[in-house]
Design a protein around this motif. Structure first.
Motif, short mmCIF file in Angstrom:
data_model
loop_
_atom_site.label_atom_id
_atom_site.label_comp_id
_atom_site.label_asym_id
_atom_site.label_seq_id
_atom_site.Cartn_x
_atom_site.Cartn_y
_atom_site.Cartn_z
N PRO A 80 -4.86 -4.62 -2.31
CA PRO A 80 -4.45 -3.21 -2.16
C PRO A 80 -4.29 -2.83 -0.69
O PRO A 80 -5.01 -3.32 0.17
N GLY A 81 -3.35 -1.94 -0.43
CA GLY A 81 -3.13 -1.46 0.93
C GLY A 81 -1.74 -0.91 1.10
O GLY A 81 -0.95 -0.85 0.15
N ILE A 82 -1.44 -0.49 2.32
CA ILE A 82 -0.11 0.00 2.69
C ILE A 82 0.57 -1.13 3.46
O ILE A 82 0.01 -1.68 4.40
N TYR A 83 1.79 -1.46 3.05
CA TYR A 83 2.54 -2.54 3.67
C TYR A 83 3.91 -2.04 4.11
O TYR A 83 4.43 -1.08 3.55
N ILE A 84 4.50 -2.74 5.06
CA ILE A 84 5.86 -2.47 5.52
C ILE A 84 6.70 -3.68 5.16
O ILE A 84 6.39 -4.80 5.56
N LEU A 85 7.76 -3.46 4.39
CA LEU A 85 8.71 -4.53 4.07
C LEU A 85 9.89 -4.41 5.01
O LEU A 85 10.39 -3.31 5.25
N SER A 86 10.33 -5.54 5.54
CA SER A 86 11.43 -5.57 6.48
C SER A 86 12.49 -6.56 5.99
O SER A 86 12.16 -7.71 5.66
N VAL A 87 13.73 -6.10 5.91
CA VAL A 87 14.85 -6.94 5.52
C VAL A 87 16.01 -6.61 6.44
O VAL A 87 16.48 -5.48 6.46
N GLY A 88 16.47 -7.57 7.20
CA GLY A 88 17.63 -7.38 8.06
C GLY A 88 17.51 -6.20 9.01
O GLY A 88 18.48 -5.51 9.26
N GLY A 89 16.32 -5.93 9.52
CA GLY A 89 16.11 -4.82 10.44
C GLY A 89 15.80 -3.50 9.77
O GLY A 89 15.38 -2.56 10.43
#
Length: 97
Positions: A80-89
């Motif tokens: 569990p947690g807060i995540y940042i997904l990054s795709v192509g900037g």
């Protein structure tokens, strides 16, 4: 040259100068469901085929990286947690409960 002018709800607007008529390219990165239960599958939808999806903690540590499967990629996270997904900037926040 290209100018990035806004980032709103996962949509990036890009204005290109050409023939004195600006054109707008809209590309979207979507993650659903969001929030998601830990261990459950969520979908990363992007208009960038065969892109690399990176998942970071809010402190910037890379916790997962995988190639996109077409335009909609199933993924899961077990902690569990807060995540940042990054795709192509492009970036989007996801909450895992």
């Amino acid at each position: 040259s290209n100018y990035e002018i806004a980032f709103v709800s996962g949509v990036t607007f890009e204005i290109k100068k050409g023939d004195n008529i600006p054109t707008v390219k809209i590309s979207a990165l979507q993650v659903y469901p969001n929030p998601v239960a830990s261990g459950q599958t969520f979908t990363v939808k992007t208009d960038i085929p065969d892109a690399v999806i990176q998942v970071f903690t809010i402190t910037g540590a890379l916790v997962k990286q995988q190639e996109a499967i077409g335009l909609a990629t199933p993924m899961s996270l077990s902690v569990p947690g807060i995540y940042i997904l990054s795709v192509g900037g492009e970036k989007v926040k996801i909450e895992v409960r």
